[in-house]
Design a protein around this motif. Sequence first.
Motif, PDB file in Angstrom:
ATOM      1  N   PRO A   1       0.849  -1.238  -0.010  1.00  0.00           N
ATOM      2  CA  PRO A   1      -0.001  -0.132   0.017  1.00  0.00           C
ATOM      3  C   PRO A   1       0.874   1.364   0.222  1.00  0.00           C
ATOM      4  O   PRO A   1       0.327   2.119  -0.507  1.00  0.00           O
ATOM      5  CB  PRO A   1      -0.801  -0.127   1.318  1.00  0.00           C
ATOM      6  CG  PRO A   1      -0.889  -1.709   1.670  1.00  0.00           C
ATOM      7  CD  PRO A   1       0.442  -2.100   1.084  1.00  0.00           C
ATOM      8  N   ALA A   2       2.198   1.267   0.651  1.00  0.00           N
ATOM      9  CA  ALA A   2       2.920   2.538   0.580  1.00  0.00           C
ATOM     10  C   ALA A   2       3.468   2.835  -0.676  1.00  0.00           C
ATOM     11  O   ALA A   2       3.311   3.651  -1.127  1.00  0.00           O
ATOM     12  CB  ALA A   2       4.135   2.238   1.477  1.00  0.00           C
ATOM     13  N   ILE A   3       3.627   1.804  -1.562  1.00  0.00           N
ATOM     14  CA  ILE A   3       3.984   2.178  -2.992  1.00  0.00           C
ATOM     15  C   ILE A   3       2.844   2.755  -3.845  1.00  0.00           C
ATOM     16  O   ILE A   3       3.007   3.850  -4.493  1.00  0.00           O
ATOM     17  CB  ILE A   3       4.337   0.655  -3.731  1.00  0.00           C
ATOM     18  CG1 ILE A   3       5.566  -0.022  -3.087  1.00  0.00           C
ATOM     19  CG2 ILE A   3       4.496   1.121  -5.135  1.00  0.00           C
ATOM     20  CD1 ILE A   3       5.797  -1.348  -3.734  1.00  0.00           C
ATOM     21  N   VAL A   4       1.642   2.189  -3.616  1.00  0.00           N
ATOM     22  CA  VAL A   4       0.370   2.581  -4.531  1.00  0.00           C
ATOM     23  C   VAL A   4       0.319   4.353  -3.783  1.00  0.00           C
ATOM     24  O   VAL A   4       0.139   5.155  -4.521  1.00  0.00           O
ATOM     25  CB  VAL A   4      -0.621   2.165  -4.155  1.00  0.00           C
ATOM     26  CG1 VAL A   4      -1.836   2.697  -4.756  1.00  0.00           C
ATOM     27  CG2 VAL A   4      -0.225   0.342  -4.828  1.00  0.00           C
ATOM     28  N   LEU A   5       0.327   4.440  -2.473  1.00  0.00           N
ATOM     29  CA  LEU A   5      -0.041   5.762  -1.860  1.00  0.00           C
ATOM     30  C   LEU A   5       0.943   6.866  -2.063  1.00  0.00           C
ATOM     31  O   LEU A   5       0.383   7.933  -2.459  1.00  0.00           O
ATOM     32  CB  LEU A   5      -0.373   5.439  -0.312  1.00  0.00           C
ATOM     33  CG  LEU A   5      -0.969   6.818   0.421  1.00  0.00           C
ATOM     34  CD1 LEU A   5      -2.440   6.964  -0.027  1.00  0.00           C
ATOM     35  CD2 LEU A   5      -0.890   6.283   1.948  1.00  0.00           C
ATOM     36  N   ASN A   6       2.103   6.709  -1.815  1.00  0.00           N
ATOM     37  CA  ASN A   6       3.168   7.528  -2.111  1.00  0.00           C
ATOM     38  C   ASN A   6       3.137   7.994  -3.629  1.00  0.00           C
ATOM     39  O   ASN A   6       3.164   9.258  -3.705  1.00  0.00           O
ATOM     40  CB  ASN A   6       4.570   6.994  -1.818  1.00  0.00           C
ATOM     41  CG  ASN A   6       4.593   7.150  -0.256  1.00  0.00           C
ATOM     42  OD1 ASN A   6       5.236   7.997   0.222  1.00  0.00           O
ATOM     43  ND2 ASN A   6       4.317   6.046   0.476  1.00  0.00           N
ATOM     44  N   THR A   7       3.100   7.106  -4.621  1.00  0.00           N
ATOM     45  CA  THR A   7       3.116   7.316  -5.741  1.00  0.00           C
ATOM     46  C   THR A   7       1.679   8.134  -6.531  1.00  0.00           C
ATOM     47  O   THR A   7       1.650   9.174  -7.229  1.00  0.00           O
ATOM     48  CB  THR A   7       3.387   6.386  -6.806  1.00  0.00           C
ATOM     49  OG1 THR A   7       4.579   5.445  -6.269  1.00  0.00           O
ATOM     50  CG2 THR A   7       3.380   6.483  -8.179  1.00  0.00           C
ATOM     51  N   LEU A   8       0.654   7.595  -5.929  1.00  0.00           N
ATOM     52  CA  LEU A   8      -0.859   8.109  -6.363  1.00  0.00           C
ATOM     53  C   LEU A   8      -0.889   9.330  -5.992  1.00  0.00           C
ATOM     54  O   LEU A   8      -1.302  10.460  -6.643  1.00  0.00           O
ATOM     55  CB  LEU A   8      -1.665   7.122  -6.050  1.00  0.00           C
ATOM     56  CG  LEU A   8      -3.221   7.319  -6.304  1.00  0.00           C
ATOM     57  CD1 LEU A   8      -3.463   7.501  -7.869  1.00  0.00           C
ATOM     58  CD2 LEU A   8      -4.180   6.352  -5.752  1.00  0.00           C
ATOM     59  N   MET A   9      -0.602   9.845  -4.625  1.00  0.00           N
ATOM     60  CA  MET A   9      -0.880  10.997  -4.218  1.00  0.00           C
ATOM     61  C   MET A   9      -0.166  12.359  -4.575  1.00  0.00           C
ATOM     62  O   MET A   9      -0.544  13.220  -5.006  1.00  0.00           O
ATOM     63  CB  MET A   9      -0.746  10.982  -2.653  1.00  0.00           C
ATOM     64  CG  MET A   9      -1.644  10.100  -1.664  1.00  0.00           C
ATOM     65  SD  MET A   9      -3.436  10.487  -1.886  1.00  0.00           S
ATOM     66  CE  MET A   9      -3.365  12.079  -1.224  1.00  0.00           C
ATOM     67  N   SER A  10       1.160  11.828  -4.910  1.00  0.00           N
ATOM     68  CA  SER A  10       2.003  12.897  -5.654  1.00  0.00           C
ATOM     69  C   SER A  10       1.581  13.102  -7.018  1.00  0.00           C
ATOM     70  O   SER A  10       1.483  14.266  -7.435  1.00  0.00           O
ATOM     71  CB  SER A  10       3.363  12.414  -5.609  1.00  0.00           C
ATOM     72  OG  SER A  10       3.581  11.115  -6.209  1.00  0.00           O
ATOM     73  N   LEU A  11       1.147  12.058  -7.762  1.00  0.00           N
ATOM     74  CA  LEU A  11       0.785  12.154  -9.116  1.00  0.00           C
ATOM     75  C   LEU A  11      -0.647  12.991  -9.116  1.00  0.00           C
ATOM     76  O   LEU A  11      -0.760  14.010  -9.844  1.00  0.00           O
ATOM     77  CB  LEU A  11       0.688  10.666  -9.837  1.00  0.00           C
ATOM     78  CG  LEU A  11       0.170  10.929 -10.982  1.00  0.00           C
ATOM     79  CD1 LEU A  11       0.973  11.739 -11.907  1.00  0.00           C
ATOM     80  CD2 LEU A  11      -0.115   9.460 -11.802  1.00  0.00           C
ATOM     81  N   LEU A  12      -1.588  12.756  -8.223  1.00  0.00           N
ATOM     82  CA  LEU A  12      -2.648  13.476  -8.348  1.00  0.00           C
ATOM     83  C   LEU A  12      -2.483  14.848  -7.788  1.00  0.00           C
ATOM     84  O   LEU A  12      -3.332  15.935  -8.271  1.00  0.00           O
ATOM     85  CB  LEU A  12      -3.858  12.560  -7.051  1.00  0.00           C
ATOM     86  CG  LEU A  12      -4.275  11.513  -7.522  1.00  0.00           C
ATOM     87  CD1 LEU A  12      -5.237  10.749  -6.489  1.00  0.00           C
ATOM     88  CD2 LEU A  12      -5.148  11.503  -8.772  1.00  0.00           C
ATOM     89  N   LEU A  13      -1.678  15.136  -6.927  1.00  0.00           N
ATOM     90  CA  LEU A  13      -1.580  16.538  -6.669  1.00  0.00           C
ATOM     91  C   LEU A  13      -0.937  17.343  -7.842  1.00  0.00           C
ATOM     92  O   LEU A  13      -1.445  18.460  -8.025  1.00  0.00           O
ATOM     93  CB  LEU A  13      -0.577  16.735  -5.183  1.00  0.00           C
ATOM     94  CG  LEU A  13      -1.192  16.261  -3.909  1.00  0.00           C
ATOM     95  CD1 LEU A  13       0.228  16.414  -2.939  1.00  0.00           C
ATOM     96  CD2 LEU A  13      -2.136  17.532  -3.598  1.00  0.00           C
TER      97      LEU A  13
END
Length: 667
Positions: free
Chosen positions: A331-343
């Motif tokens: 989940p850390a892989i998905v969360l870190n990458t996804l949140m930065s991309l969405l921002l």
Amino acid sequence: MSAPTLGDDTETWIAIDPITRPDPASYTHSPANPPSFLESQVDGIILRRQRQRPQGGGGLKHSASPSSRFLNLSRDFEFAGWGSFSKMKLTVEEPAEEPRAPKLLGQATASALAGNDVLGGVFYTLPAVLAVSGVYSPIALFAATLTPFLWRPMMEELASAIPISGAPYSYMINVSRKTLAILGAALLLLDFTASSVVSAATAASYLDGEVDLPFPPFVAAAFIVATFALISLSGLKESARLAFVVLSLHGITMLILSIFAAIQWSQIGNAQLQQNWHMGSTASPSSILRQIFYGFCLGMLGLTGLECTPSYIGRIKPGHFPLVLRNLHLPAIVLNTLMSLLLIAVVPLSVLLDGANVLSVLAQEVVCGVLIGILGVCELLKKLAHDRVVPTMFLNPLPLTGAPYVCVLFFMLCNVVMYASSGGSLTIVSNMFSLVWLTVMVLFPVTLLQLRFNRGRLPRDTRTPLSVIFLSLVVAAVVFAGNVVIEPSTVGYFAAYLIAVLSVFWGTQHKVQLLGIVYWVYDQYPTLHRWDASKTWGKWLVGLMARLKRQPICILVKTDEINHLLHMILYVRENEETSCIKMVHFCGDEEDGEGIPSELEANAKILDEAFPEITIDLIIVQAAFTPANVGLLARRLQIPTGLMFVSCPGPRSRYPVAEFGTRVISL
């Protein structure tokens, strides 16, 4: 006598033939076969002084050593009494109050304890990564979150070999010298404390930015720490359940936030993403690589909490630890990458770089980093107390929950000291935390290498390739250097805090030595003796040193080989402050003593004489060597199982080392 030459290009090796000695089987003496002159001479040399010792042990050993270093203290203080020989039968007599069996955690609750810290780490690091990487932040964070693929197999191998709480200190104490283990304990204490301070202080700072607090932010931080300290006093199981509830809310919040951000992205299209890309991208490849590298170094801190899971591994159900690591990492892989991309896709880059409340949800999520810090420190301090590194009062539990309240209060004090000594600066503590966390992560590959070299026979379920171990060391060194380049002042703060903690641990580990120095100073000044006419202080110091030295250590021996026994005693002398060693051999249920090695008693007496400052008692236990019997022996001798030392068990061992709770001290 020269060995044959191996070839024209090789040097000649010289081998010395062993001295021919009589076959030990021929040592059977009888009136018809009396001992030879050589045998009688050797026996006489070995036994001459042994006849002078009291039959039942005790009495002071005599030595021709020089006078004492103290003016008013006899040199006899430096020496111990003669050891004794005894046999013991263990009876199944349970104590008056059986200790409560610890409740084991499943993968869900065990993951939740560290999960809030790991998954909340994105909010620690995202502003810093955006500041140095800009539009390349998703790439940097994605690369950073892949690094645990190097650490996970190492952590799984260590956990399968030594599944004891308090790791990585508990790993190091079993595979290396105690000095190195104490260094690991100091780093862990700093890691847990800094994690708690950063979590509480950052949450308080963002709360202060969102609402008008009627008090300074440091008061809010203290309130957060105190709240979670009270929660932790309810016990590990209850704290894990609370953490699971918070983690569930955390996950739901992140899911909703991601959904709404994705909807916003679909409505506005890629216009904002293209604008941010043109604004933040650079033409120079070297500049791009530098931005990604700096973001990678800072993004590693988004994985803080992963190092905490081994600290309570003894409370996790067998076989669930690899699942816990998986539940934290993926989940850390998905969360870190996804949140930065969405921002970057929906928020203007200028707003992100200005830090305009990008992390407004932080105050709701990150405070659980305080909880994992408290629980990790409690497990560490309890292990240190069992090993006599810190006072045993840290083991005192609350009557209802069994929570170690002294550990919790001490941890709160550590938080106050660290936050106050930094002048209430969140930046200073955060910078120091980055290097502490990286150093703690280095402990895992270093400890695994020591396990391979020093305790290679120790059974374990998995084996990590050496290439992975060395690669992790390289990655850690590169990231450490990168963080220093980004903020050079972090080295000074890191060194200052580490030296302070190590000084405290060194003092608690060398209590007798420090007291001896104090007494020596007292002894050198006649004025102090005139002031202390009744020698109250001097007698108190001598009595305290004597009591500390009388605390026994137990070594469990299987063989009578004197070289093996010598190495175990040398380990005790170099790593523990004691003048009393109980050498114990489990001989099974034989009444006739056939299970006792023939030379064990004689060699124990020789070693007892070889170490005049240590009393070596030999105890033969007429019982099988099982975890239950070792526990009974520990209660009978009043020695914690953590201070009962054994040699490394092999693959054919019937019981894993964790079931005994003993310390492995030799190959």
